[in-house]
Design a protein around this motif. Structure first.
Motif, PDB file in Angstrom:
ATOM      1  N   GLU A 119     -37.077 -20.302 -22.886  1.00 28.65           N
ATOM      2  CA  GLU A 119     -37.893 -20.427 -21.680  1.00 28.65           C
ATOM      3  C   GLU A 119     -37.122 -21.043 -20.511  1.00 28.65           C
ATOM      4  O   GLU A 119     -37.394 -20.731 -19.356  1.00 28.65           O
ATOM      5  CB  GLU A 119     -39.168 -21.224 -21.964  1.00 28.65           C
ATOM      6  CG  GLU A 119     -40.060 -20.627 -23.039  1.00 28.65           C
ATOM      7  CD  GLU A 119     -40.655 -19.256 -22.740  1.00 28.65           C
ATOM      8  OE1 GLU A 119     -40.118 -18.494 -21.919  1.00 28.65           O
ATOM      9  OE2 GLU A 119     -41.687 -18.944 -23.355  1.00 28.65           O
ATOM     10  N   GLU A 152     -44.121 -19.583 -18.426  1.00 26.64           N
ATOM     11  CA  GLU A 152     -42.925 -19.811 -19.246  1.00 26.64           C
ATOM     12  C   GLU A 152     -42.489 -21.276 -19.138  1.00 26.64           C
ATOM     13  O   GLU A 152     -42.092 -21.884 -20.139  1.00 26.64           O
ATOM     14  CB  GLU A 152     -41.777 -18.889 -18.814  1.00 26.64           C
ATOM     15  CG  GLU A 152     -42.093 -17.411 -18.770  1.00 26.64           C
ATOM     16  CD  GLU A 152     -42.381 -16.741 -20.099  1.00 26.64           C
ATOM     17  OE1 GLU A 152     -42.469 -17.432 -21.135  1.00 26.64           O
ATOM     18  OE2 GLU A 152     -42.514 -15.510 -20.111  1.00 26.64           O
ATOM     19  N   LYS A 156     -41.964 -24.114 -22.081  1.00 28.67           N
ATOM     20  CA  LYS A 156     -40.760 -24.948 -22.204  1.00 28.67           C
ATOM     21  C   LYS A 156     -41.132 -26.426 -22.227  1.00 28.67           C
ATOM     22  O   LYS A 156     -40.644 -27.188 -23.072  1.00 28.67           O
ATOM     23  CB  LYS A 156     -39.813 -24.668 -21.038  1.00 28.67           C
ATOM     24  CG  LYS A 156     -38.538 -25.502 -21.061  1.00 28.67           C
ATOM     25  CD  LYS A 156     -37.782 -25.402 -19.756  1.00 28.67           C
ATOM     26  CE  LYS A 156     -38.528 -26.255 -18.748  1.00 28.67           C
ATOM     27  NZ  LYS A 156     -37.878 -26.431 -17.491  1.00 28.67           N
TER      28      LYS A 156
END
Length: 191
Positions: A119, A152, A156
């Motif tokens: 990510e 994303e 992460k």
């Protein structure tokens, strides 16, 4: 075969980006989302049904759903003629599943390290595309890519909170996964 005249030319300082550039973006992002779904499927296959892994399994379901949503959007772009899919899609699927299952077999922290590494690359990748699309006046596509980037980034951040950087061999694992992602991006832009 000539390209339809209706495609707009995108311009970025120091670099021309046109319909071919959008096609490249869509193709590589489609492959990336295809691989991301497979990564989470591989991880879920390892953790599924294990009561002691219910927390991570639940997180993976949510992240996989986000990736599936992104993949569907890129499927739509491909059907709309913005790009052809990469010829590497079957490899992306297999490699993604293997990466997901392999890191999950190493444990929860390694699975999170995989998410964090992937990510982080994708966050930067989408961010560059968003900036390029904004400069080109392609705001609708830029907005969609920005939404995907933000999702994303949330994946992460969750992975980091869950101990990604505490995984055994984290620096090497992260570097290997990041390099693999960057290599896949470069290949899928063209193939």
């Amino acid at each position: 075969m000539s390209r339809p005249q209706s495609r707009k030319t995108i311009r970025r300082p120091g670099r021309k980006a046109d319909a071919d550039r959008i096609e490249s973006m869509v193709r590589v992002d489609h492959a990336g989302e295809y691989a991301a779904v497979a990564i989470y499927q591989g991880q879920r296959a390892v953790f599924k049904g294990r009561p002691d892994k219910a927390r991570i399994a639940s997180q993976l379901v949510h992240m996989e759903a986000d990736e599936q949503h992104h993949l569907q959007a890129f499927d739509n772009h491909i059907r709309d003629g913005k790009a052809r899919p990469t010829l590497l899609a079957p490899i992306a699927n297999l490699a993604g599943f293997a990466l997901g299952a392999g890191t999950a077999l190493l444990g929860e922290k390694a699975a999170h390290a995989c998410t964090e590494a992937v990510e982080a690359v994708i966050e930067g990748h989408y961010d560059e595309q968003v900036q390029e699309l904004r400069l080109a006046g392609q705001d609708e596509l830029a907005d969609q890519f920005a939404q995907f980037r933000d999702e994303e980034t949330a994946h992460k951040d969750l992975a980091v909170e869950e101990g990604a950087k505490d995984a055994a061999g984290y620096p090497a694992l992260s570097a290997l996964i990041s390099t693999g992602c960057l290599t896949a991006i470069a290949l899928c832009k063209r193939i």
